[in-house]
Scaffold this motif. Structure first.
Motif, PDB file in Angstrom:
ATOM      1  N   GLY A 172       0.768  -1.232   0.000  1.00 17.52           N
ATOM      2  CA  GLY A 172       0.000   0.000   0.000  1.00 17.52           C
ATOM      3  C   GLY A 172       0.798   1.281   0.000  1.00 17.52           C
ATOM      4  O   GLY A 172       0.216   2.367   0.010  1.00 17.52           O
ATOM      5  N   ILE A 173       2.128   1.194  -0.005  1.00 17.14           N
ATOM      6  CA  ILE A 173       2.960   2.409  -0.021  1.00 17.14           C
ATOM      7  C   ILE A 173       3.729   2.489  -1.342  1.00 17.14           C
ATOM      8  O   ILE A 173       3.601   3.462  -2.084  1.00 17.14           O
ATOM      9  N   GLY A 174       4.531   1.473  -1.643  1.00 12.52           N
ATOM     10  CA  GLY A 174       5.126   1.338  -2.969  1.00 12.52           C
ATOM     11  C   GLY A 174       4.258   0.426  -3.819  1.00 12.52           C
ATOM     12  O   GLY A 174       3.584  -0.468  -3.307  1.00 12.52           O
ATOM     13  N   ALA A 175       4.277   0.633  -5.110  1.00 13.99           N
ATOM     14  CA  ALA A 175       3.413  -0.136  -6.002  1.00 13.99           C
ATOM     15  C   ALA A 175       3.809  -1.610  -6.040  1.00 13.99           C
ATOM     16  O   ALA A 175       4.959  -1.973  -5.784  1.00 13.99           O
ATOM     17  N   GLN A 176       2.822  -2.452  -6.385  1.00 16.31           N
ATOM     18  CA  GLN A 176       3.120  -3.856  -6.619  1.00 16.31           C
ATOM     19  C   GLN A 176       3.876  -4.001  -7.937  1.00 16.31           C
ATOM     20  O   GLN A 176       3.558  -3.350  -8.927  1.00 16.31           O
ATOM     21  N   LYS A 177       4.870  -4.871  -7.935  1.00 12.18           N
ATOM     22  CA  LYS A 177       5.640  -5.146  -9.146  1.00 12.18           C
ATOM     23  C   LYS A 177       5.035  -6.346  -9.871  1.00 12.18           C
ATOM     24  O   LYS A 177       4.590  -7.303  -9.250  1.00 12.18           O
ATOM     25  N   MET A 178       5.039  -6.309 -11.187  1.00 12.60           N
ATOM     26  CA  MET A 178       4.472  -7.397 -11.968  1.00 12.60           C
ATOM     27  C   MET A 178       5.503  -8.057 -12.893  1.00 12.60           C
ATOM     28  O   MET A 178       5.181  -9.012 -13.586  1.00 12.60           O
TER      29      MET A 178
ATOM     30  N   PRO B 244      -4.824 -17.133  -4.170  1.00 12.03           N
ATOM     31  CA  PRO B 244      -4.606 -15.839  -3.514  1.00 12.03           C
ATOM     32  C   PRO B 244      -5.513 -14.760  -4.083  1.00 12.03           C
ATOM     33  O   PRO B 244      -6.084 -14.902  -5.168  1.00 12.03           O
ATOM     34  N   ARG B 245      -5.649 -13.668  -3.335  1.00 12.26           N
ATOM     35  CA  ARG B 245      -6.359 -12.495  -3.852  1.00 12.26           C
ATOM     36  C   ARG B 245      -5.711 -12.037  -5.155  1.00 12.26           C
ATOM     37  O   ARG B 245      -4.494 -12.092  -5.308  1.00 12.26           O
ATOM     38  N   THR B 246      -6.529 -11.554  -6.064  1.00 11.40           N
ATOM     39  CA  THR B 246      -5.997 -11.044  -7.333  1.00 11.40           C
ATOM     40  C   THR B 246      -6.139  -9.527  -7.462  1.00 11.40           C
ATOM     41  O   THR B 246      -5.549  -8.937  -8.364  1.00 11.40           O
ATOM     42  N   GLU B 247      -6.903  -8.888  -6.574  1.00  6.44           N
ATOM     43  CA  GLU B 247      -7.047  -7.440  -6.673  1.00  6.44           C
ATOM     44  C   GLU B 247      -5.775  -6.732  -6.206  1.00  6.44           C
ATOM     45  O   GLU B 247      -5.071  -7.212  -5.313  1.00  6.44           O
ATOM     46  N   ARG B 248      -5.483  -5.616  -6.824  1.00  5.19           N
ATOM     47  CA  ARG B 248      -4.320  -4.810  -6.435  1.00  5.19           C
ATOM     48  C   ARG B 248      -4.549  -4.179  -5.069  1.00  5.19           C
ATOM     49  O   ARG B 248      -5.677  -3.798  -4.738  1.00  5.19           O
ATOM     50  N   LEU B 249      -3.490  -4.051  -4.303  1.00  8.01           N
ATOM     51  CA  LEU B 249      -3.591  -3.355  -3.023  1.00  8.01           C
ATOM     52  C   LEU B 249      -3.737  -1.856  -3.282  1.00  8.01           C
ATOM     53  O   LEU B 249      -2.895  -1.267  -3.956  1.00  8.01           O
ATOM     54  N   PRO B 250      -4.769  -1.225  -2.761  1.00  7.95           N
ATOM     55  CA  PRO B 250      -4.893   0.234  -2.915  1.00  7.95           C
ATOM     56  C   PRO B 250      -3.684   0.943  -2.308  1.00  7.95           C
ATOM     57  O   PRO B 250      -3.150   0.518  -1.271  1.00  7.95           O
ATOM     58  N   ILE B 251      -3.248   2.024  -2.956  1.00 14.57           N
ATOM     59  CA  ILE B 251      -2.098   2.787  -2.483  1.00 14.57           C
ATOM     60  C   ILE B 251      -2.580   3.939  -1.600  1.00 14.57           C
ATOM     61  O   ILE B 251      -3.483   4.691  -1.974  1.00 14.57           O
ATOM     62  N   PHE B 252      -1.986   4.072  -0.431  1.00 15.82           N
ATOM     63  CA  PHE B 252      -2.350   5.151   0.483  1.00 15.82           C
ATOM     64  C   PHE B 252      -1.802   6.480  -0.029  1.00 15.82           C
ATOM     65  O   PHE B 252      -0.662   6.554  -0.511  1.00 15.82           O
ATOM     66  N   SER B 253      -2.595   7.516   0.085  1.00 17.70           N
ATOM     67  CA  SER B 253      -2.174   8.848  -0.366  1.00 17.70           C
ATOM     68  C   SER B 253      -1.130   9.426   0.584  1.00 17.70           C
ATOM     69  O   SER B 253      -0.970   8.967   1.720  1.00 17.70           O
TER      70      SER B 253
END
Length: 299
Positions: A166-172, A220-229
């Motif tokens: 939720g702070i740095g983006a998920q890498k793909m 596992p969950r497939t949705e992206r983790l929302p990023i905190f502002s």
């Protein structure tokens, strides 16, 4: 609803997060084995919540300060078994199985872009009788902890995060290789787990075995983790320790470290140079942070 209906509903829910009931049973059997190896005395609680029952492993002196433990995706309370001896000597620890994950809690998976996980955690904490508490959390658990800290200011007194989401983006970038390795069966799954976690020493072979067992059966969950502002991060005023692995292939650890340093007013950041997504063996520095309440945290 009758007990039979409840049992039927639970089995149906489990097949949503596992590939089969048989696979779910295999993972649960291994979980029970690992719970049996818990190195300190423990109580096992099933807490009722609006999302279904939540399993909690409780250790440590009853009169000690409370410490909530939140594991990562595809894991459960036993991910803390190497650290629990240290932490339970100073705290009353509550290792919570996050709902919808590979533990003994309900299979419910509320959307991450809602307040339902915070409401679920409200229910857990109310049943446990916890008003204020410290938290140690990893990966997805780190996201859950941050979401709760933003929505419920003042309740978390100290927050230690290991590779938090939720702070740095998920890498793909690692996913194409992971998909290719699936063609090699269990050996390919093991290599994928090695890449994803960064675990590559003989000391972690059993950990890898358990990850492979879980992820050959688990969805596992497939949705992206929302990023905190930035504003959400700036609202966090409790002392924080954030540890990230410089070789994390799942989350952008450099961005995580940079955003915490610039946005969180009372945070200490540690970048571990030879570590990937799985951060192990940090019981002592985390304990020092949790216990050092008199000295202010510095960047």
């Amino acid at each position: 609803m009758s007990e039979r209906d409840i049992a039927t509903e639970r089995r149906g829910g489990m097949t949503k997060i596992y590939k089969s009931e048989r696979g779910a049973a295999k993972v649960r059997e291994r979980y029970e084995e690992l719970l049996g190896e818990w190195p300190v005395p423990a109580e096992h609680l099933l807490v009722p919540t609006r999302e279904g029952e939540t399993f909690v492993v409780v250790s440590g002196p009853q009169d000690a300060p409370p410490l909530l433990l939140l594991h990562g995706s595809g894991a459960n309370a036993t991910m803390w078994r190497a650290e629990i001896t240290s932490w339970a000597s100073h705290f009353r620890t509550y290792a919570v199985d996050i709902i919808g994950e590979a533990g003994a809690s309900a299979p419910s998976r509320p959307p991450l872009d809602s307040d339902r996980l915070a409401l679920w955690l409200d229910d857990v904490l109310e049943d446990l009788g916890l008003e204020t508490f410290s938290v140690v959390a990893a990966s997805l658990g780190g996201w859950v902890a941050l979401d709760y800290a933003v929505r419920r200011p003042g309740r978390i007194t100290r927050l230690a995060l290991l590779c938090p989401g939720g702070i740095g983006a998920q890498k793909m970038g690692w996913l194409p290789l992971a998909l290719f390795l699936r063609f090699f069966g269990r050996r390919g799954v093991r290599q994928t787990a090695r890449i994803a976690t960064g675990l590559d020493t003989q000391l972690t072979e059993q950990v890898l075995d358990d990850i492979v067992l879980t992820f050959t059966q688990y969805k596992p969950r497939t949705e992206r983790l929302p990023i905190f502002s930035d504003d959400a991060l700036r609202s966090l005023t409790m002392p924080m320790l954030v540890m990230v692995g410089a070789r994390d292939v799942m989350l952008d650890s450099a961005v995580t470290a940079d955003r915490v340093r610039h946005c969180v007013p009372n945070a200490s950041v540690q970048v571990l140079p030879e570590v990937g997504h799985a951060i192990l063996g940090q019981a002592d520095p985390v304990s020092k942070f949790l216990l050092d309440e008199r000295r202010p945290v510095r960047h």
